[in-house]
Design an enzyme around this catalytic site. Sequence first.
Site, short mmCIF file in Angstrom:
data_model
loop_
_atom_site.label_atom_id
_atom_site.label_comp_id
_atom_site.label_asym_id
_atom_site.label_seq_id
_atom_site.Cartn_x
_atom_site.Cartn_y
_atom_site.Cartn_z
N LYS A 22 0.84 -1.21 0.00
CA LYS A 22 0.00 0.00 0.00
C LYS A 22 0.87 1.26 0.00
O LYS A 22 0.62 2.19 -0.77
CB LYS A 22 -0.89 -0.02 1.26
CG LYS A 22 -1.53 1.31 1.60
CD LYS A 22 -2.37 1.23 2.86
CE LYS A 22 -1.64 1.40 4.16
NZ LYS A 22 -1.23 2.75 4.53
N ASN A 23 1.90 1.26 0.85
CA ASN A 23 2.68 2.49 1.01
C ASN A 23 3.65 2.73 -0.15
O ASN A 23 4.31 3.77 -0.20
CB ASN A 23 3.42 2.48 2.36
CG ASN A 23 2.42 2.64 3.50
OD1 ASN A 23 1.25 2.95 3.27
ND2 ASN A 23 2.87 2.41 4.73
N ARG A 92 -4.52 10.34 4.55
CA ARG A 92 -3.29 11.11 4.74
C ARG A 92 -2.49 11.20 3.42
O ARG A 92 -1.89 12.23 3.09
CB ARG A 92 -2.47 10.40 5.82
CG ARG A 92 -1.02 10.76 5.88
CD ARG A 92 -0.79 12.01 6.67
NE ARG A 92 0.61 12.39 6.66
CZ ARG A 92 1.08 13.50 7.19
NH1 ARG A 92 0.26 14.34 7.78
NH2 ARG A 92 2.35 13.78 7.15
N CYS A 116 -5.30 8.04 9.41
CA CYS A 116 -5.36 7.34 10.69
C CYS A 116 -4.98 8.28 11.83
O CYS A 116 -4.01 9.03 11.73
CB CYS A 116 -4.36 6.18 10.69
SG CYS A 116 -5.04 4.64 10.11
N ARG A 121 0.64 14.40 12.96
CA ARG A 121 0.94 14.24 11.54
C ARG A 121 0.87 15.56 10.75
O ARG A 121 0.05 15.72 9.85
CB ARG A 121 0.02 13.17 10.93
CG ARG A 121 0.06 11.88 11.72
CD ARG A 121 -0.64 10.76 11.01
NE ARG A 121 0.21 10.13 10.03
CZ ARG A 121 -0.20 9.15 9.22
NH1 ARG A 121 -1.43 8.74 9.26
NH2 ARG A 121 0.61 8.61 8.35
N PRO A 122 1.74 16.50 11.09
CA PRO A 122 1.75 17.76 10.33
C PRO A 122 2.28 17.56 8.91
O PRO A 122 2.80 16.49 8.59
CB PRO A 122 2.72 18.63 11.15
CG PRO A 122 3.61 17.67 11.85
CD PRO A 122 2.80 16.42 12.09
N ILE A 123 2.14 18.62 8.08
CA ILE A 123 2.68 18.53 6.70
C ILE A 123 3.72 19.63 6.48
O ILE A 123 4.04 19.98 5.35
CB ILE A 123 1.56 18.61 5.63
CG1 ILE A 123 0.70 19.88 5.81
CG2 ILE A 123 0.71 17.37 5.63
CD1 ILE A 123 -0.18 20.19 4.60
N ASP A 124 4.25 20.17 7.59
CA ASP A 124 5.20 21.29 7.46
C ASP A 124 6.43 20.93 6.64
O ASP A 124 6.93 21.75 5.87
CB ASP A 124 5.60 21.80 8.87
CG ASP A 124 6.20 20.70 9.73
OD1 ASP A 124 5.73 19.56 9.67
OD2 ASP A 124 7.15 20.99 10.47
N LEU A 125 6.93 19.68 6.77
CA LEU A 125 8.14 19.32 6.03
C LEU A 125 7.87 19.25 4.53
O LEU A 125 8.73 19.59 3.72
CB LEU A 125 8.68 17.96 6.51
CG LEU A 125 9.20 17.94 7.94
CD1 LEU A 125 9.56 16.52 8.36
CD2 LEU A 125 10.43 18.84 8.06
N ASP A 306 4.86 0.82 12.16
CA ASP A 306 3.65 0.13 11.70
C ASP A 306 3.56 -1.30 12.26
O ASP A 306 2.48 -1.89 12.30
CB ASP A 306 3.61 0.07 10.17
CG ASP A 306 3.46 1.44 9.54
OD1 ASP A 306 3.17 2.40 10.29
OD2 ASP A 306 3.65 1.57 8.32
N ARG A 398 -8.47 -0.43 5.19
CA ARG A 398 -7.61 0.57 4.53
C ARG A 398 -6.30 -0.06 4.09
O ARG A 398 -5.67 0.42 3.14
CB ARG A 398 -7.26 1.70 5.51
CG ARG A 398 -8.44 2.47 6.00
CD ARG A 398 -8.01 3.49 7.03
NE ARG A 398 -7.45 4.62 6.33
CZ ARG A 398 -7.59 5.87 6.72
NH1 ARG A 398 -8.24 6.16 7.82
NH2 ARG A 398 -7.05 6.84 6.03
#
Length: 420
Positions: A22-23, A92, A116, A121-125, A306, A398
């Site tokens: 999946k990933n 995500r 999830c 889980r920020p998206i700043d990077l 995980d 998922r």
Amino acid sequence: MDALLITKSGKLGGKIQLKGAKNSILPILAASVLTKDDVFIGNCPYLSDIDDMIKIIRSIGGKAEWDNGGISVCCHDVDPFGIDRTLMKKIRSSIFILGPLLARCGEARISAPGGCEIGKRPIDLHLLGLSELGVGVAEDRESGLVSCYGRPKGGMLRLRCPSVGATENLMMAAALCEEPTVILGGAKEPEIIDLAHFLVAMGALVVGAGTDVIAIKGQSELHGASHLPITDRIVAGTFLAATAVCGGDVLLDGAISGFMDCTLYKFRMLGMEITDYGCGIRASSHNRPKAIERTVTMPYPGFPTDMQPLLTAALAVADGESTIIETLFESRFRYCEELKKMGASIEQEGENTVRIFGKRLHGADVKAQDLRGGAALTTAALGADGITYISGVEHIDRGYERIERDLSNLGANIERISDF
Ligand code: EPZ
């Protein structure tokens, strides 16, 4: 909503044929936006996260279809402002679309991604990296909308921490850049190597994937490609955990042991025998699992976050006391409260440590609240006395294609009840 009904199972036996990770598939689907040509991704499991990514591609004007066990995509025309906000919030991985859209169109508007609930889980990077590649980024905190302007130009940037998603997003953004891009401090996960192979198959030059320095030389245009993703190392690890709990002897066909070193090391410490037979791994367990004094989750090649809930499920029935320290996601022990309803003896110390005292578990009525936590409840239930009902199965769907089908093929007593 569906539920799983699980009755204590005997030893597992038989073979599982693993499908694509999946990933890997999620970023590769997003990377399909980088070309006007046809793309085919083979051996894809039917997962709700993947299906949602297909819908996201459609929402920006691309064509994406399930096709003979794989997925066909064609993004001849794309609308950088068309992305469906409800879908964005659902997964995500929707953030993966940003880098390719910007590279292709020079502008994009998205809303903050969901997914999830395992941490902030920020998206700043992702956004900082894009701005270092020359993109203008404007975030409206109130509406959650992120607007980006300008085609990424390339350059050298350093990630504060080895974020898998940010590394992938920036690699994709760089694949159509005029100037070369160098990502320092990038993530080293196998799924990043897989994405690099896909970008190379489309015509980009990528070196260093799998190390923390990744260089990308973009092309003015990329062409279509067919790709067979690597198999899912976390799904493979889930069946190892199930075998540790129930005992038995299973073959995981297609499992790539070289990508699972740390996981295999831990499962051997539990007392399992694990061998590589060339095109998969064989795992057997004949005794109660042994406790493991200390496990710390780390970015690859360390023990994967995980796998943390799956290892806990095995340690919950192990002989002795174990400790797990979670270093990546601050809310990744929520499933422990549900495991306790099954009699597990787990003590949380601070935010990131649990102590597990192995004992016999019993069935209970429990709820999956996130993907791997749900898989851990399923795993624990296989070895618990009596009957366990697990609701919230949509979280498990998922990341696992009909988990009950594969486990019952191995001999487990598990069935899905629809509209529970
Ligand atoms: C990927 O998530 C995986 N998802 C996750 O798999 C996995 O748990 C995670 O990597 C870690 O291995 C996919 O590949 C689709 P990160 P991702 O960015 O990319 C912090 C599963 O069960 N961070 O590597 O979202 C973040 O808070 C899942 O299949 C920032 O601070 O993870 C975390 O502490 C769930 N700012 C750390 O980095 C950012 O902008 C690692 O997160 C991004 C991340």
